[in-house]
Design a protein around this motif. Structure first.
Motif, mmCIF file in Angstrom:
data_model
loop_
_atom_site.group_PDB
_atom_site.id
_atom_site.type_symbol
_atom_site.label_atom_id
_atom_site.label_comp_id
_atom_site.label_asym_id
_atom_site.label_seq_id
_atom_site.Cartn_x
_atom_site.Cartn_y
_atom_site.Cartn_z
ATOM 1 N N MET A 1 -84.694 -23.701 11.084
ATOM 2 C CA MET A 1 -83.414 -23.998 10.887
ATOM 3 C C MET A 1 -82.827 -25.289 10.890
ATOM 4 O O MET A 1 -83.325 -26.034 12.046
ATOM 5 N N ALA A 2 -82.450 -25.868 9.949
ATOM 6 C CA ALA A 2 -81.979 -27.148 9.899
ATOM 7 C C ALA A 2 -80.967 -27.571 10.870
ATOM 8 O O ALA A 2 -80.060 -26.971 11.330
ATOM 9 N N ARG A 3 -81.145 -28.706 11.394
ATOM 10 C CA ARG A 3 -80.519 -29.149 12.660
ATOM 11 C C ARG A 3 -78.873 -29.861 11.866
ATOM 12 O O ARG A 3 -78.988 -30.713 11.016
ATOM 13 N N ILE A 4 -78.039 -29.425 12.539
ATOM 14 C CA ILE A 4 -76.584 -29.926 11.912
ATOM 15 C C ILE A 4 -76.415 -31.305 12.677
ATOM 16 O O ILE A 4 -76.475 -31.524 13.680
ATOM 17 N N PRO A 5 -76.069 -32.386 11.851
ATOM 18 C CA PRO A 5 -76.019 -33.997 12.400
ATOM 19 C C PRO A 5 -74.731 -33.835 13.457
ATOM 20 O O PRO A 5 -73.674 -33.034 13.432
ATOM 21 N N ASP A 6 -74.858 -34.663 14.536
ATOM 22 C CA ASP A 6 -74.147 -34.854 15.413
ATOM 23 C C ASP A 6 -72.620 -35.517 14.700
ATOM 24 O O ASP A 6 -72.737 -36.590 14.008
ATOM 25 N N ILE A 7 -71.647 -34.922 14.865
ATOM 26 C CA ILE A 7 -70.320 -35.056 14.517
ATOM 27 C C ILE A 7 -69.958 -36.498 14.792
ATOM 28 O O ILE A 7 -68.983 -37.254 14.349
ATOM 29 N N SER B 1 -60.113 -28.715 19.536
ATOM 30 C CA SER B 1 -60.535 -27.791 20.585
ATOM 31 C C SER B 1 -61.938 -27.984 21.078
ATOM 32 O O SER B 1 -62.907 -27.956 20.050
ATOM 33 N N ASP B 2 -62.148 -27.669 22.265
ATOM 34 C CA ASP B 2 -63.540 -27.921 22.889
ATOM 35 C C ASP B 2 -64.045 -26.392 22.700
ATOM 36 O O ASP B 2 -65.503 -26.420 22.845
ATOM 37 N N LYS B 3 -63.522 -25.455 22.238
ATOM 38 C CA LYS B 3 -64.096 -24.105 21.936
ATOM 39 C C LYS B 3 -64.550 -23.867 20.530
ATOM 40 O O LYS B 3 -65.034 -22.820 20.190
ATOM 41 N N VAL B 4 -64.690 -24.626 19.717
ATOM 42 C CA VAL B 4 -64.966 -24.626 18.383
ATOM 43 C C VAL B 4 -66.355 -25.173 18.205
ATOM 44 O O VAL B 4 -66.845 -26.255 18.765
ATOM 45 N N SER B 5 -67.201 -24.447 17.243
ATOM 46 C CA SER B 5 -68.522 -24.818 17.008
ATOM 47 C C SER B 5 -68.744 -26.411 16.196
ATOM 48 O O SER B 5 -67.563 -26.543 15.613
ATOM 49 N N LEU B 6 -69.783 -26.861 16.400
ATOM 50 C CA LEU B 6 -69.948 -27.938 15.634
ATOM 51 C C LEU B 6 -69.957 -28.048 14.129
ATOM 52 O O LEU B 6 -69.465 -28.527 13.427
ATOM 53 N N TYR C 1 -66.889 -28.695 8.895
ATOM 54 C CA TYR C 1 -66.037 -28.058 7.589
ATOM 55 C C TYR C 1 -64.743 -28.930 7.859
ATOM 56 O O TYR C 1 -64.134 -29.274 6.857
ATOM 57 N N ILE C 2 -64.132 -28.904 8.847
ATOM 58 C CA ILE C 2 -62.786 -29.563 9.110
ATOM 59 C C ILE C 2 -62.905 -30.882 8.680
ATOM 60 O O ILE C 2 -61.838 -31.365 8.321
ATOM 61 N N VAL C 3 -63.854 -31.412 9.354
ATOM 62 C CA VAL C 3 -63.598 -33.240 9.115
ATOM 63 C C VAL C 3 -64.153 -33.496 7.578
ATOM 64 O O VAL C 3 -63.379 -34.444 6.962
ATOM 65 N N SER D 1 -60.920 -19.833 10.049
ATOM 66 C CA SER D 1 -59.773 -18.945 10.406
ATOM 67 C C SER D 1 -59.700 -18.326 11.596
ATOM 68 O O SER D 1 -58.837 -18.069 12.360
ATOM 69 N N ASP D 2 -61.119 -17.596 12.049
ATOM 70 C CA ASP D 2 -61.294 -16.827 13.172
ATOM 71 C C ASP D 2 -61.178 -17.728 14.393
ATOM 72 O O ASP D 2 -60.923 -17.234 15.722
ATOM 73 N N ALA D 3 -61.227 -19.248 14.209
ATOM 74 C CA ALA D 3 -61.033 -19.919 15.525
ATOM 75 C C ALA D 3 -59.584 -20.632 15.760
ATOM 76 O O ALA D 3 -59.470 -21.078 16.871
ATOM 77 N N VAL D 4 -58.813 -20.000 14.871
ATOM 78 C CA VAL D 4 -57.217 -20.447 15.128
ATOM 79 C C VAL D 4 -56.712 -19.418 16.207
ATOM 80 O O VAL D 4 -56.406 -18.208 15.867
ATOM 81 N N THR D 5 -56.555 -19.876 17.516
ATOM 82 C CA THR D 5 -55.781 -19.247 18.589
ATOM 83 C C THR D 5 -54.286 -19.273 18.528
ATOM 84 O O THR D 5 -53.768 -20.220 17.643
ATOM 85 N N PRO D 6 -53.529 -18.594 19.100
ATOM 86 C CA PRO D 6 -52.193 -18.547 19.121
ATOM 87 C C PRO D 6 -51.781 -19.871 19.941
ATOM 88 O O PRO D 6 -50.900 -20.409 19.104
#
Length: 136
Positions: A1-7, A49-54, A59-61, A98-103
Motif C-alpha cells: 500500500m502506498a504511504r500517504i505523505p505527512d501533512i 481535530s486530533d481524532k481524524v485520520s491523515l 482531503y480537507i487541506v 462527513s462521518d468524522a463530523v461530531t456534534p
C-alpha cells in the motif's frame, strides 16, 4: 500500500494556512453566503481535530487549499458562478469525511457561522449539506 505523505511537509502546507483560510473565508462569507461558508467551517474544525485520520486531513487541506488559492477554474469575481468550483470542492471533501463530523464540531461551525449569518441561512445550508450527503 502506498504511504500517504505527512501533512506537515511544506509541499502540502503551502496550500493551506489558518491565516489565509480566515482571510479568504471572510470574503467568501460576504460573497458566497452560508452555503459555502458553513461546510468550509465544518471542514476546518474537522481538520483541527486530533481524532481524524491523515487521509481525511489531506482531503480537507486539498479542498480548503483550493478555496484559498487565488486562481481557480472559475474566477471568484464572476457573478453567480465564481464560487461554484470552490463549493464543489468543499462539498466533495465533506462527503468523504462527513462521518468524522461530531456534534462538538457542528456546534463550533454553527457558532462561527452565526456570527456572520442568520439562523435561517445556517439551517438552510445545513439542510442542503445533509441532502447532498444522503444522495451519495
Amino acid at each position: 500500500m502506498a504511504r500517504i505523505p505527512d501533512i506537515t511537509k511544506e509541499k502540502y502546507r503551502r496550500y493551506f494556512s489558518d491565516s489565509e483560510f480566515w482571510n479568504k473565508l471572510r470574503t467568501v462569507a460576504v460573497k458566497a453566503g452560508a452555503a459555502v461558508t458553513y461546510p468550509a467551517l465544518l471542514l476546518y474544525y474537522v481538520l483541527k481535530s486530533d481524532k481524524v485520520s491523515l487521509k481525511y486531513k489531506l482531503y480537507i487541506v486539498g479542498a480548503l487549499g483550493y478555496l484559498i488559492l487565488p486562481t481557480d477554474l472559475v474566477p471568484d469575481f464572476i457573478p453567480f458562478f465564481g464560487y461554484a468550483d470552490d463549493a464543489a470542492a468543499i462539498i466533495a471533501a465533506y462527503k468523504m469525511i462527513s462521518d468524522a463530523v461530531t456534534p462538538d464540531i457542528k456546534d463550533k461551525a454553527k457558532a462561527k457561522a452565526l456570527s456572520w449569518f442568520g439562523l435561517a441561512d445556517i439551517s438552510r445550508a445545513e439542510e442542503n449539506l445533509d441532502r447532498e450527503v444522503d444522495e451519495q
